[in-house]
Design a protein around this motif. Structure first.
Motif, PDB file in Angstrom:
ATOM      1  N   SER A   1      36.847  21.160  24.313  1.00 50.02           N
ATOM      2  CA  SER A   1      35.847  21.968  24.065  1.00 50.02           C
ATOM      3  C   SER A   1      36.056  22.789  22.778  1.00 50.02           C
ATOM      4  CB  SER A   1      35.946  23.058  25.200  1.00 50.02           C
ATOM      5  OG  SER A   1      36.731  23.698  25.237  1.00 50.02           O
ATOM      6  N   GLY A   2      34.835  23.511  22.435  1.00 50.18           N
ATOM      7  CA  GLY A   2      34.916  24.338  21.176  1.00 50.18           C
ATOM      8  C   GLY A   2      36.197  25.279  21.274  1.00 50.18           C
ATOM      9  N   GLY A   3      36.377  26.051  22.277  1.00 50.56           N
ATOM     10  CA  GLY A   3      37.357  26.941  22.513  1.00 50.56           C
ATOM     11  C   GLY A   3      38.645  26.530  22.434  1.00 50.56           C
ATOM     12  N   MET A   4      38.753  25.259  23.101  1.00 50.77           N
ATOM     13  CA  MET A   4      40.149  24.604  23.065  1.00 50.77           C
ATOM     14  C   MET A   4      40.585  24.093  21.550  1.00 50.77           C
ATOM     15  SD  MET A   4      39.674  22.486  26.323  1.00 50.77           S
ATOM     16  CE  MET A   4      41.340  21.385  26.399  1.00 50.77           C
ATOM     17  N   LYS A   5      39.554  23.736  20.922  1.00 54.07           N
ATOM     18  CA  LYS A   5      39.824  23.399  19.347  1.00 54.07           C
ATOM     19  C   LYS A   5      40.243  24.620  18.692  1.00 54.07           C
ATOM     20  CE  LYS A   5      36.472  19.712  19.319  1.00 54.07           C
ATOM     21  NZ  LYS A   5      35.052  19.181  18.798  1.00 54.07           N
ATOM     22  N   ARG A   6      39.460  25.718  19.117  1.00 56.07           N
ATOM     23  CA  ARG A   6      39.890  26.848  18.216  1.00 56.07           C
ATOM     24  C   ARG A   6      41.341  27.298  18.546  1.00 56.07           C
ATOM     25  NH1 ARG A   6      37.109  28.710  14.074  1.00 56.07           N
ATOM     26  NH2 ARG A   6      34.907  27.975  14.450  1.00 56.07           N
ATOM     27  N   ARG A   7      41.831  27.279  19.420  1.00 60.07           N
ATOM     28  CA  ARG A   7      43.140  27.501  19.881  1.00 60.07           C
ATOM     29  C   ARG A   7      44.161  26.548  19.309  1.00 60.07           C
ATOM     30  NH1 ARG A   7      41.476  28.103  26.069  1.00 60.07           N
ATOM     31  NH2 ARG A   7      43.362  27.540  26.852  1.00 60.07           N
ATOM     32  N   VAL A   8      43.979  25.375  19.204  1.00 64.10           N
ATOM     33  CA  VAL A   8      44.726  24.362  18.684  1.00 64.10           C
ATOM     34  C   VAL A   8      44.766  24.705  17.151  1.00 64.10           C
ATOM     35  CG1 VAL A   8      45.303  22.150  17.926  1.00 64.10           C
ATOM     36  CG2 VAL A   8      44.253  22.552  20.089  1.00 64.10           C
ATOM     37  N   ASN A   9      43.672  25.060  16.410  1.00 68.33           N
ATOM     38  CA  ASN A   9      43.429  25.556  15.140  1.00 68.33           C
ATOM     39  C   ASN A   9      44.318  26.658  14.742  1.00 68.33           C
ATOM     40  OD1 ASN A   9      41.952  24.882  12.590  1.00 68.33           O
ATOM     41  ND2 ASN A   9      40.650  26.759  13.034  1.00 68.33           N
ATOM     42  N   ILE A  10      44.362  27.528  15.681  1.00 67.70           N
ATOM     43  CA  ILE A  10      45.449  28.830  15.649  1.00 67.70           C
ATOM     44  C   ILE A  10      46.702  28.248  15.714  1.00 67.70           C
ATOM     45  CG2 ILE A  10      46.159  31.050  16.741  1.00 67.70           C
ATOM     46  CD1 ILE A  10      43.079  31.444  17.322  1.00 67.70           C
ATOM     47  N   GLY A  11      46.934  27.423  16.765  1.00 68.74           N
ATOM     48  CA  GLY A  11      48.443  26.966  16.828  1.00 68.74           C
ATOM     49  C   GLY A  11      49.219  26.298  15.778  1.00 68.74           C
ATOM     50  N   VAL A  12      48.293  25.743  15.038  1.00 63.52           N
ATOM     51  CA  VAL A  12      48.815  24.980  13.828  1.00 63.52           C
ATOM     52  C   VAL A  12      49.481  25.892  13.053  1.00 63.52           C
ATOM     53  CG1 VAL A  12      48.154  23.703  11.748  1.00 63.52           C
ATOM     54  CG2 VAL A  12      47.430  23.007  13.839  1.00 63.52           C
ATOM     55  N   ALA A  13      48.725  27.233  12.710  1.00 64.11           N
ATOM     56  CA  ALA A  13      49.244  28.046  11.883  1.00 64.11           C
ATOM     57  C   ALA A  13      50.340  28.797  12.029  1.00 64.11           C
ATOM     58  CB  ALA A  13      48.211  29.393  11.502  1.00 64.11           C
ATOM     59  N   LEU A  14      50.760  28.731  13.337  1.00 59.24           N
ATOM     60  CA  LEU A  14      52.087  29.303  14.110  1.00 59.24           C
ATOM     61  C   LEU A  14      53.187  28.570  13.933  1.00 59.24           C
ATOM     62  CD1 LEU A  14      50.185  30.592  17.302  1.00 59.24           C
ATOM     63  CD2 LEU A  14      50.456  31.801  15.230  1.00 59.24           C
ATOM     64  N   LEU A  15      53.165  27.394  13.691  1.00 62.87           N
ATOM     65  CA  LEU A  15      54.274  26.442  13.851  1.00 62.87           C
ATOM     66  C   LEU A  15      55.535  26.829  13.126  1.00 62.87           C
ATOM     67  CD1 LEU A  15      52.243  23.045  13.812  1.00 62.87           C
ATOM     68  CD2 LEU A  15      53.765  23.680  15.442  1.00 62.87           C
ATOM     69  N   HIS A  16      55.275  27.261  11.731  1.00 62.07           N
ATOM     70  CA  HIS A  16      56.648  27.417  11.129  1.00 62.07           C
ATOM     71  C   HIS A  16      56.797  29.080  10.899  1.00 62.07           C
ATOM     72  CE1 HIS A  16      53.181  28.575   8.600  1.00 62.07           C
ATOM     73  NE2 HIS A  16      53.888  28.772   7.672  1.00 62.07           N
ATOM     74  N   LYS A  17      56.355  29.587  11.850  1.00 63.18           N
ATOM     75  CA  LYS A  17      56.611  31.238  12.389  1.00 63.18           C
ATOM     76  C   LYS A  17      56.556  32.203  11.162  1.00 63.18           C
ATOM     77  CE  LYS A  17      60.037  30.181  16.232  1.00 63.18           C
ATOM     78  NZ  LYS A  17      61.204  30.496  16.576  1.00 63.18           N
ATOM     79  N   PRO A  18      55.341  31.895  10.471  1.00 61.29           N
ATOM     80  CA  PRO A  18      55.096  32.665   9.434  1.00 61.29           C
ATOM     81  C   PRO A  18      55.077  34.207   9.472  1.00 61.29           C
ATOM     82  CG  PRO A  18      52.723  32.032  10.198  1.00 61.29           C
ATOM     83  CD  PRO A  18      53.887  31.482  11.257  1.00 61.29           C
ATOM     84  N   LYS A  19      55.526  34.969   8.429  1.00 63.67           N
ATOM     85  CA  LYS A  19      55.542  36.430   8.423  1.00 63.67           C
ATOM     86  C   LYS A  19      53.927  36.988   8.464  1.00 63.67           C
ATOM     87  CE  LYS A  19      59.997  37.687   7.437  1.00 63.67           C
ATOM     88  NZ  LYS A  19      60.502  36.103   7.197  1.00 63.67           N
ATOM     89  N   VAL A  20      53.130  36.184   7.715  1.00 66.71           N
ATOM     90  CA  VAL A  20      51.995  36.789   7.672  1.00 66.71           C
ATOM     91  C   VAL A  20      50.862  35.541   8.019  1.00 66.71           C
ATOM     92  CG1 VAL A  20      50.060  37.503   5.911  1.00 66.71           C
ATOM     93  CG2 VAL A  20      52.496  38.162   5.596  1.00 66.71           C
ATOM     94  N   ILE A  21      49.818  36.246   8.954  1.00 71.72           N
ATOM     95  CA  ILE A  21      48.919  35.040   9.305  1.00 71.72           C
ATOM     96  C   ILE A  21      47.714  35.596   8.978  1.00 71.72           C
ATOM     97  CG2 ILE A  21      48.987  35.816  11.538  1.00 71.72           C
ATOM     98  CD1 ILE A  21      48.658  32.936  12.656  1.00 71.72           C
ATOM     99  N   TYR A  22      46.701  34.506   8.467  1.00 75.60           N
ATOM    100  CA  TYR A  22      45.128  34.637   8.175  1.00 75.60           C
ATOM    101  C   TYR A  22      44.566  33.983   9.252  1.00 75.60           C
ATOM    102  CZ  TYR A  22      46.932  35.471   3.462  1.00 75.60           C
ATOM    103  OH  TYR A  22      47.357  35.876   1.992  1.00 75.60           O
ATOM    104  N   MET A  23      43.445  34.826   9.662  1.00 74.20           N
ATOM    105  CA  MET A  23      42.662  34.245  10.928  1.00 74.20           C
ATOM    106  C   MET A  23      41.353  34.523  10.272  1.00 74.20           C
ATOM    107  SD  MET A  23      44.243  35.248  14.279  1.00 74.20           S
ATOM    108  CE  MET A  23      45.510  34.091  14.915  1.00 74.20           C
ATOM    109  N   ASP A  24      40.453  33.649   9.868  1.00 74.74           N
ATOM    110  CA  ASP A  24      39.152  33.469   9.459  1.00 74.74           C
ATOM    111  C   ASP A  24      38.246  33.261  10.683  1.00 74.74           C
ATOM    112  OD1 ASP A  24      36.916  33.806   7.907  1.00 74.74           O
ATOM    113  OD2 ASP A  24      37.482  32.363   6.490  1.00 74.74           O
ATOM    114  N   GLU A  25      37.495  34.289  10.985  1.00 75.53           N
ATOM    115  CA  GLU A  25      36.307  34.338  12.399  1.00 75.53           C
ATOM    116  C   GLU A  25      36.984  33.147  13.237  1.00 75.53           C
ATOM    117  OE1 GLU A  25      32.507  34.647  11.011  1.00 75.53           O
ATOM    118  OE2 GLU A  25      32.833  35.254   9.517  1.00 75.53           O
TER     119      GLU A  25
END
Ligand code: ATP
Ligand code: MG
Lengths: 399, 314
Positions: B139-163
């Motif tokens: 579903s759209g919501g699940m895709k959005r969650r994976v989309n966020i998950g990708v950005a967390l993989l390398h434990k960044p110090k800073v994260i941008y979330m665009d809408e």
């Protein structure tokens, strides 16, 4: 570096996810090779991939007739006879490239051969700098020495046993013996075998044509992965990681190459084993042409992937090379039958060089050196397409 | 290192031909803070984020992410950074696990560390059970969650979330907002863009309001609300001609401004609790009935209206 492999592996995984398309890419060419092979086999002349050689006989001795028969049976050359043409006309046609060579049998040649004299020789008109000449020359030598050998053998037999075996008969027998040299006994004259090798001649052209033709279909599928990657902005996302652009380009390139090379390998083995198209005659040459052609077409795929704005455009961009390059390059009809001008224009298309490479091996019976020029041309195109693709990638997605 | 701002933006400019998408945007985000860029469509939020992630080269200005300049140290920026793009940037024909694993490799993770981190991220986004389904089937919501998950993989110090919450169901939205707060609790700095003022209000330490490529206001929620003078807006409808009651309501003590738009009467008041009873009395005196009342406490919407004369959601 290792990211190149990661990206290539990911692409291949995506390709295989669409299992039907994947199988289509591998099976369709096999089907089409059959269809086209038999279609062109049916049209007769078109399928003749032998070198055209003019023939003019000024002698009417029965030995000369035997010589003519030997030439007509050649797998390598095909005689073009026209009693209205003068030696000068033949010379002109050879110069134009319409004929690979021309043979003029002088008056009295048959009698001289029979007498074992060598005053008269066959007159051969040829451009000795052409690659075709090498094979025509070899075939000429083979046939004339075979004729010569038969005459001598018959003379000897006649001398020994003229009662039971008159010269004429001995001569025929000896020539026939050449037809069935001991090592080829297994391939005798059973009609079934004869039929396969007939279509084999047609397929010697069609099979490489199909390989190149379908490489372009494979290219499209792979290019679409790149277009989709750009459209869904996964490519942009890739560029927010520390992956370099050149790695992205090389990764995709590697994936397309592996797909196409697999396609090539399957079709070559299929062609060799089932269709009796003799790719394995000079295996290293076949591998070189296949690798060069796959590199060239992969680079084209990469370029289309990075240049097309949409999937539809990618299809259009791929259809252009599919039809123009393949048509122009002689993947459908041999360039030899289309005349000299078209033959030259056709070589703007990398497909023409690919066809040259494969045909030099399977149809013209040439050696490893004969594929060096076509391979170099293909690699040149590969470099050109790859550079353009990388340039597109760097230019389109602003730094 | 400790006191260094996580994000420091210095007068960024970017034009696309004639269109001046970003015109001199500056702001600063402290480490471990959530900063929201709030603005309507086309305000220049994504363009700003693209420059801050080294995808677009600014025409002018600079920014430093954990001290790395976006102009001269792209690799330093990229390694400190996780980006959740506005569009769902995933491979739909691969599974969630395959996607995470591929992106992990692109961030330089390998082997057992990668495998472990993929599992952790699957837990964070709550998709462990369905990790082996193709993302295209989500579903759209699940895709959005994976989309966020990708950005967390390398434990960044800073994260941008665009809408990150555009076009999804309330449950997924809740899940995402909660996870943003959880990231902050782990010490991550979050730059969040949205055009939902409720989200900005709920999440942010600081809010920057953008319009037409400019940062028109910047501060905490309370600071911004003070800009509109703390006025509450009351929208009312009545079962008669609105003009007939307008004069009476205008003269009620505490009503500072009154206007009629369509059938709706809008009042700006200092304190709705004091004013409302008088409004009902006045209506009763004219034998009218109030058919609806809508009280709007001062909020970012009002701030935007106040600053631009337009509603946030046009
Ligand atoms: N690549 C581009 N080429 C040309 N114009 C662009 C490009 N990207 C953005 N723009 C323009 O720049 C302006 C700002 O766009 P931007 O995407 O930054 O807005 P946004 O605040 O993210 O809006 P939204 O809420 O719709 O995502 C818009 O007018 C847009 O049309
Ligand atoms: Mg945007």
């Amino acid at each position: 570096m290792i990211r190149i492999l990661d990206i290539a592996f990911k692409d291949l995984l995506q390709l295989m996810r669409d299992f039907k398309t994947f199988m289509f890419l591998l099976l369709m060419p096999i089907l089409f090779t059959f269809l086209f092979g038999y279609a062109f086999g049916g049209f007769g002349g078109n399928s003749d991939s032998r070198l055209p050689v003019g023939y003019l006989s000024q002698d009417n001795h029965w030995v000369t007739d035997s010589l003519h028969d030997l030439f007509s049976e050649s797998d390598l050359i095909s005689l073009r006879e026209n009693v209205f043409l003068s030696p000068a006309d033949l010379e002109q046609q050879v110069a134009n490239g319409d004929l690979a060579a021309a043979i003029i049998v002088p008056h009295g040649y048959g009698r001289d051969v029979l007498k074992n004299r060598t005053d008269l020789r066959l007159i051969v008109i040829a451009d000795t700098s052409s690659t075709a000449w090498t094979s025509v020359e070899a075939e000429l030598l083979r046939i004339t020495s075979r004729l010569d050998g038969a005459v001598r053998t018959a003379t000897i037999i006649e001398r020994i046993d003229s009662e039971r075996m008159p010269f004429h008969y001995a001569f025929e027998k000896t020539l026939d013996a050449w037809n069935d040299p001991p090592i080829a006994v297994t391939e005798t004259k059973s009609p079934a075998v004869a039929k396969v090798s007939d279509s084999g001649a047609a397929l010697a052209h069609t099979a490489p044509g199909m390989i190149l033709q379908f490489a372009i279909a494979g290219l499209l599928t792979a290019a679409q992965i790149i277009v989709t990657e750009r459209k869904t902005r996964t490519l942009q996302r890739l560029l927010t990681t520390s992956t370099r652009r050149i790695d992205v380009a090389l990764g995709h390139f590697l994936a397309i190459f592996l797909l196409l090379f697999t396609q090539f390998a399957i079709l070559i083995v299929f062609g060799q084993v089932i269709l009796k198209v003799d790719y394995f005659r000079v295996p290293e040459a076949t591998v070189l042409v296949a690798v060069s052609a796959a590199l060239c077409i992969s680079a084209l795929g990469l370029l289309i992937g990075f240049a097309a704005q949409s999937e539809e455009q990618a299809i259009t961009f791929s259809l252009i090379p599919m039809f123009v390059f393949s048509g122009l390059g002689g993947a459908w009809v041999p360039l030899e039958v289309t005349g000299a001008t078209f033959h030259a224009i056709g070589h703007v298309s990398p497909v023409a060089w690919g066809m040259d490479g494969f045909e030099n091996i399977v149809a013209r019976g040439l050696g490893f050196e004969s594929v060096l020029l076509p391979s170099a041309a293909l690699l040149g195109y590969a470099l050109l397409f790859f550079s353009l693709a990388v340039w597109r990638l760097y230019a389109s997605e602003e730094k | 290192m400790e006191n260094l701002p996580a994000i420091e933006v210095l007068s960024l400019h970017k034009a696309f031909g004639e269109n001046r998408a970003v015109q001199g945007v500056s702001f600063e985000v402290g480490q471990g803070e959530i900063f929201s860029l709030l603005g309507p469509n086309g305000a220049g939020k994504t363009t700003t984020i693209s420059m801050l992630s080294c995808l677009l080269r600014p025409d002018d200005g600079d920014a430093r992410i954990m001290g790395h300049s976006i102009r001269s140290d792209g690799n330093g920026v990229k390694s400190a950074l996780g980006v959740v793009p506005q569009d769902i940037a995933l491979y739909e024909d691969l599974t969630a696990r395959e996607n995470l694993s591929f992106w992990g490799k692109m961030y330089g993770l390998r082997g057992s560390a990668l495998k472990k981190r993929v599992d952790e991220v699957l837990d964070i986004i709550g998709l462990r059970e369905r990790a082996n389904e193709r993302v295209g089937k989500y579903s759209g919501g699940m895709k959005r969650r994976v989309n966020i998950g990708v950005a967390l993989l390398h434990k960044p110090k800073v994260i941008y979330m665009d809408e990150p919450t555009v076009g999804i169901d309330p449950q997924s939205r809740r899940n995402i907002l909660d996870s943003v707060v959880a990231l902050k609790d782990q010490g991550m700095t979050v730059l969040y863009t949205t055009h939902y003022m409720e989200e900005a209000q709920e999440l942010s330490d600081q809010i920057g309001i953008m319009d037409h490529g400019q940062m028109i206001a910047n501060g905490t929620h309370d600071e911004l609300v003070k800009l509109v003078g703390g006025q509450t807006r009351i929208d009312l409808t009545v079962n008669a001609e609105p003009q007939r009651i307008l004069g009476a309501w205008q003269s009620v003590e505490g009503v500072e401004q009154a206007s009629v738009e369509d059938e709706k009467i809008s009042l700006l008041v200092a304190d709705s609790n004091l004013v409302l009873p008088h409004l009902f009395e006045a209506a009763t005196r004219q034998s009218m009935r109030i058919t609806s009342v809508d009280i709007r406490e001062p909020n970012l919407e009002a701030v935007f209206l106040h600053l631009t004369g337009r509603a946030l959601r046009d």
